[in-house]
Scaffold this active site. Structure first.
Site, short mmCIF file in Angstrom:
data_model
loop_
_atom_site.label_atom_id
_atom_site.label_comp_id
_atom_site.label_asym_id
_atom_site.label_seq_id
_atom_site.Cartn_x
_atom_site.Cartn_y
_atom_site.Cartn_z
N CYS A 1 -6.46 -3.72 6.84
CA CYS A 1 -7.64 -2.86 6.73
C CYS A 1 -8.75 -3.49 5.91
O CYS A 1 -9.93 -3.24 6.18
CB CYS A 1 -7.25 -1.50 6.16
SG CYS A 1 -6.71 -1.51 4.44
N CYS B 1 0.83 -1.20 0.00
CA CYS B 1 0.00 0.00 0.00
C CYS B 1 0.87 1.25 0.00
O CYS B 1 0.59 2.22 -0.72
CB CYS B 1 -0.93 -0.01 1.20
SG CYS B 1 -2.07 1.39 1.26
#
Length: 395
Positions: free
Chosen positions: A193, A101
């Site tokens: 997440c 990410c």
């Protein structure tokens, strides 16, 4: 400077934005909408993509009096992070989605858009220190996040600011409290997440489906069946579906994963000891800068320990990794070979090997690579040379 403060909705990014403003920069706050799954975005979900996190970030921006926007990178996040995560597990690797990410979203997609809009830098709440292009570990050893920033390039770092890296976490919370931020006591997020319930194996099972295989011991005897290699990682002890201990009374661990045959090998703790690492997809490591061989320290987990090692940068003409992933043309032409001076336990393909130079003012991050092969530790010393190493697929 005109800067974009990436605001996750947590206390660290809130204080980072505040410090950037106090330093005299022109600041806007941006919250990244990354996952559109109902589980990730639902109110009360603890991640970096939930509705609650977005609302928290907006309240901090309002308190600071700065403009606030939500930028939707969910399609790119799915392609570059979630799909990559699933594909890596499917071929027996153990990826770290936070590094991916950072590499593809926070410091590529976000940074590219920010620069295109006329901003000079991106501000985040990472615990790392960056001065004159040199990145060091954060002052707070318990919160240091330099490891997950090891995938960034020099070009990206030239447009980054990490204002909280010189501070310990308790002081950050006190500063947030002094500013009246509602997130001052907000707990840190630890889950992936896009898997907020923490059920990684179930998530992968839905994405990949059943791929039955065999679980074998060190001598090749079959001890059980399994539903897919994606349910395992090197060093795993729990959730094997086996009696907790073997016939010898010792715990058993996953020591190898061969996705091509669907074989998961189990063994004892000593079988996990690694003395050599080979990595590709290098970032910031170049013989022109560091030389062909140098001494360093290496870290293979976000909160793992470091061990001293001798590093070599060698030509890497191979376009296909042992796990079967085809390398991209723009990837580094070098590979990193590490001879460890002390053994590491349970090193897996797909993890990042982040290399540091020890320094009294804080270890200096030199760069990183993605682990593609390991060699066992010998009690007589570290593993042999890279040319002598057997990759898991060849063992």
């Amino acid at each position: 400077m005109r800067v974009v403060a990436a605001m996750s909705g947590g206390v660290d990014s809130a204080v980072a934005a505040s410090r950037a403003l106090e330093a005299g920069h022109e600041v806007i706050g941006v919250h990244l909408a990354l996952s559109q799954s109902p589980e990730a975005v639902r109110a009360g979900s603890r991640g970096c993509c939930s509705l609650e996190d977005s609302a928290d970030a907006r309240r901090v921006a309002d308190k600071l009096g700065i403009p606030f926007y939500v930028w939707d990178f969910s399609d790119r996040f799915k392609a570059d992070v979630i799909d990559d995560f699933v594909d890596s597990y499917a071929i027996g690797e153990t990826p770290n989605p936070c590094l991916r990410c950072n590499e593809k979203i926070k410091f590529e997609a976000l940074l590219d858009r920010s620069i295109a809009l006329g901003f000079d830098a991106v501000v985040t709440g990472h615990y790392a220190r960056l001065h004159d292009g040199v990145m060091r570990r954060g002052v707070d050893a318990n919160k240091d996040q330099s490891y997950v920033l090891g995938v960034l390039t020099d070009e990206q770092l030239a447009h980054c600011m990490f204002p909280v890296g010189d501070t310990i976490k308790p002081e950050i919370r006190e500063e947030a409290k002094d500013h009246g931020f509602g997130v001052a006591s907000k707990p840190d997020s630890h889950d992936i997440c896009f898997i907020p319930d923490g059920q990684t194996q179930a998530f992968l099972g839905k994405k990949i489906g059943l791929r039955p295989g065999l679980m074998k011991d060190q001598d090749g005897s079959t001890v059980a069946e399994h539903d897919g290699v994606y349910g395992f990682t090197i060093g795993q002890r729990k959730g094997l579906g086996l009696p907790r201990e073997g016939l010898d009374g010792k715990p058993r661990y996953v020591t190898d994963i061969d996705a091509a045959t669907g074989t998961v090998t189990i063994g004892q703790r000593d079988d996990l000891r690694v003395g050599g690492i080979t990595a590709d997809r290098l970032k910031r490591l170049d013989p022109a800068v560091h030389g062909r061989e140098f001494e360093c320290e290496v870290q293979v987990r976000a909160h793992g320990g470091v061990v001293p090692a001798t590093a070599r940068l060698v030509d890497d003409p191979e376009r296909t990794t042992p796990a079967g992933r085809v390398k991209k043309e723009d990837e580094s032409p070098w590979r990193l070979e590490l001879d460890l001076h002390e053994p590491l336990q349970g090193v897996a393909r797909g993890q990042a090997a982040v290399v540091y130079q020890p320094d009294a003012d804080g270890d200096i991050l030199l760069g990183s690579g993605t682990i593609r092969a390991t060699a066992p530790w010998s009690d007589a010393g570290a593993a042999g040379t890279a040319g002598e190493r057997a990759t898991p697929a060849e063992a």
